[in-house]
Design a protein around this motif. Structure first.
Motif, short mmCIF file in Angstrom:
data_model
loop_
_atom_site.label_atom_id
_atom_site.label_comp_id
_atom_site.label_asym_id
_atom_site.label_seq_id
_atom_site.Cartn_x
_atom_site.Cartn_y
_atom_site.Cartn_z
N LEU A 243 11.98 37.43 -18.42
CA LEU A 243 12.50 38.60 -17.72
C LEU A 243 12.50 38.36 -16.20
CD1 LEU A 243 13.50 41.52 -18.14
CD2 LEU A 243 11.11 42.27 -18.02
N ALA A 244 11.43 37.72 -15.71
CA ALA A 244 11.34 37.42 -14.28
C ALA A 244 12.41 36.41 -13.85
CB ALA A 244 9.95 36.91 -13.95
N LEU A 245 12.69 35.42 -14.71
CA LEU A 245 13.74 34.45 -14.41
C LEU A 245 15.11 35.11 -14.39
CD1 LEU A 245 12.55 31.37 -16.50
CD2 LEU A 245 12.93 31.39 -14.03
N GLU A 246 15.32 36.03 -15.29
CA GLU A 246 16.61 36.74 -15.33
C GLU A 246 16.82 37.59 -14.08
OE1 GLU A 246 17.01 37.26 -20.21
OE2 GLU A 246 16.18 38.89 -18.99
N ASN A 247 15.72 37.89 -13.38
CA ASN A 247 15.80 38.73 -12.19
C ASN A 247 15.35 37.98 -10.92
OD1 ASN A 247 16.40 41.76 -13.06
ND2 ASN A 247 15.12 40.83 -14.64
N GLY A 248 15.44 36.64 -10.96
CA GLY A 248 15.08 35.85 -9.80
C GLY A 248 16.05 36.10 -8.64
N PHE A 249 15.64 35.71 -7.44
CA PHE A 249 16.51 35.90 -6.29
C PHE A 249 16.26 34.78 -5.27
CE2 PHE A 249 12.56 37.55 -4.99
CZ PHE A 249 12.54 37.76 -3.62
N LYS A 250 17.05 34.76 -4.20
CA LYS A 250 17.03 33.63 -3.26
C LYS A 250 16.79 34.15 -1.84
CE LYS A 250 19.88 29.57 -2.13
NZ LYS A 250 19.07 28.54 -2.80
N PRO A 251 15.53 34.32 -1.44
CA PRO A 251 15.23 34.82 -0.10
C PRO A 251 15.32 33.76 0.99
CG PRO A 251 13.20 34.44 -1.28
CD PRO A 251 14.31 34.15 -2.25
N GLY A 252 15.26 32.47 0.62
CA GLY A 252 15.30 31.40 1.61
C GLY A 252 16.47 30.47 1.37
N LYS A 253 16.40 29.28 1.94
CA LYS A 253 17.49 28.32 1.85
C LYS A 253 17.37 27.37 0.67
CE LYS A 253 17.94 28.43 6.89
NZ LYS A 253 17.80 27.66 8.14
N GLY A 254 16.17 27.32 0.04
CA GLY A 254 15.95 26.42 -1.08
C GLY A 254 15.83 27.17 -2.39
N TYR A 255 15.00 26.63 -3.30
CA TYR A 255 14.79 27.27 -4.59
C TYR A 255 14.18 28.65 -4.40
CZ TYR A 255 15.55 22.77 -6.90
OH TYR A 255 16.10 21.60 -7.36
N GLY A 256 14.74 29.64 -5.10
CA GLY A 256 14.20 30.99 -5.01
C GLY A 256 13.10 31.22 -6.02
N PRO A 257 12.34 32.30 -5.85
CA PRO A 257 11.27 32.63 -6.79
C PRO A 257 11.79 33.48 -7.94
CG PRO A 257 11.22 34.18 -4.99
CD PRO A 257 12.34 33.21 -4.69
N THR A 258 10.95 33.65 -8.95
CA THR A 258 11.28 34.57 -10.02
C THR A 258 11.08 36.01 -9.51
OG1 THR A 258 9.01 34.61 -10.86
CG2 THR A 258 10.45 32.92 -11.73
N GLY A 259 11.63 36.98 -10.22
CA GLY A 259 11.49 38.38 -9.83
C GLY A 259 10.26 38.98 -10.48
N HIS A 260 9.13 38.91 -9.79
CA HIS A 260 7.87 39.32 -10.39
C HIS A 260 7.76 40.82 -10.68
CE1 HIS A 260 6.70 35.46 -8.38
NE2 HIS A 260 6.08 35.31 -9.53
N CYS A 261 8.50 41.64 -9.96
CA CYS A 261 8.29 43.09 -10.07
C CYS A 261 9.06 43.73 -11.23
CB CYS A 261 8.59 43.79 -8.77
SG CYS A 261 10.31 43.64 -8.22
N VAL A 262 9.35 42.96 -12.27
CA VAL A 262 10.00 43.51 -13.46
C VAL A 262 8.99 44.26 -14.31
CG1 VAL A 262 11.80 41.76 -13.48
CG2 VAL A 262 9.64 41.33 -14.68
N THR A 263 9.48 45.08 -15.23
CA THR A 263 8.62 45.85 -16.12
C THR A 263 8.78 45.35 -17.56
OG1 THR A 263 8.76 47.81 -14.72
CG2 THR A 263 8.01 48.13 -16.99
N ALA A 264 7.72 44.82 -18.13
CA ALA A 264 7.77 44.33 -19.50
C ALA A 264 7.93 45.49 -20.48
CB ALA A 264 6.50 43.54 -19.81
N ASP A 265 8.59 45.24 -21.61
CA ASP A 265 8.90 46.35 -22.52
C ASP A 265 7.70 46.87 -23.29
OD1 ASP A 265 8.49 44.31 -24.36
OD2 ASP A 265 10.59 44.18 -24.99
N TRP A 266 6.54 46.17 -23.23
CA TRP A 266 5.36 46.66 -23.94
C TRP A 266 4.48 47.55 -23.05
CZ3 TRP A 266 6.26 41.49 -22.97
CH2 TRP A 266 5.46 40.88 -22.00
N LEU A 267 4.88 47.74 -21.80
CA LEU A 267 4.08 48.57 -20.90
C LEU A 267 4.55 50.02 -20.93
CD1 LEU A 267 3.86 46.15 -17.85
CD2 LEU A 267 2.16 46.53 -19.64
#
Length: 267
Positions: A243-267
């Motif tokens: 889920l985090a990979l599906e919501n990754g983003f690119k804040p800098g010029k290189g590899y971007g991070p995963t989107g950590h602030c997603v909500t898992a469906d079991w929460l």
């Protein structure tokens, strides 16, 4: 009543770019509603383009951080990330033994995504002989599994052999991650007490994947702290990472991070 499902601790290096290390771990804990604590082992000078410097924290400070937390908080699970050298590994092992930790996840961080080394060669032996026997789970990727075992891995069968070989070093469970192997399907091998299963999912093509190993091991640690058994924690950790990979983003010029602030469906 607390909103948190458990308490966890990360023992790892800091990533000033925010995508990996301590920062990724604490973001993952929070996203999974687990209260995060930490012991910092190193400070990296890092952004999306690479690691430009590494400054290690003295081992006595690492162990003091661990003891301060473990003597006070009811920590349900601990993970290790970047440890850097054998002296730090020895200090971490001492901290774990001082306050017995039943649920230890070891992410044997050796090389950054940029290719920069994050572990001294002499420390590999310390990981194998001292840290792995304390672990509930170790989560190497394919290059790390090859370095730990001396085996060459090119397919799932090779991953199974490596997982078994690492299992003989003492951990109760091994998760060999297959993201470095080619193919449309992403295969991981989970070995628990002599039995292995292959966990498969469609590969997500993205360059926003900085810190995936940290994020996965932190998610597994969070779910262990929340009360899941090992297999369920691994399955949930993989689902959160996807889920985090599906919501990754690119804040800098290189590899971007995963989107950590997603909500898992079991929460």
């Amino acid at each position: 009543m607390s909103i948190y499902r458990g308490l966890a601790m990360t023992v790892a290096g800091s990533d000033s770019g925010g995508g990996a290390g301590i920062q990724a771990d604490l973001k993952t804990f929070a996203a999974l509603k687990v209260f995060g604590t930490s012991a910092i082992t190193a400070i990296t000078v890092q952004n999306s383009l690479g690691v430009h410097g590494v400054h290690t924290v003295p081992p006595e400070i690492v162990i003091d951080q661990m003891k301060a937390v473990l003597s006070d908080f009811n920590i349900g699970a601990v993970k290790t990330g970047m440890l850097g050298n054998s002296e730090t590994i020895e200090a971490v092992c001492e901290g774990i033994r001082s306050w017995p930790v039943d649920k230890l996840v070891v992410d044997p961080v050796m090389v950054a995504q940029s290719g920069d080394s994050l572990l001294e060669d002499s420390a590999v032996r310390a990981i194998k002989e001292q840290l792995l026997p304390l672990a509930l789970l170790v989560t190497p990727n394919v290059p790390e599994a090859e370095k730990l075992t001396g085996l060459s891995i090119s397919d799932v069968q090779g991953m199974i052999h490596a997982a078994s070989a690492i299992g003989e070093m003492g951990p109760k469970g091994v998760l060999v991650k297959g993201g470095h192997l080619s193919g449309e399907t992403m295969n991981d091998v989970l070995w628990i007490s002599g039995k292995s299963i292959t966990l498969s999912s469609p590969r997500i093509e993205t360059e926003n994947n900085h810190g995936t190993g940290c994020t996965l091991s932190a998610a597994i640690t969070a779910e262990l702290a929340a009360g899941c058994d090992l297999k369920e924690a691994v399955e949930r950790g993989r689902a959160y990472l996807r889920l985090a990979l599906e919501n990754g983003f690119k804040p800098g010029k290189g590899y971007g991070p995963t989107g950590h602030c997603v909500t898992a469906d079991w929460l």
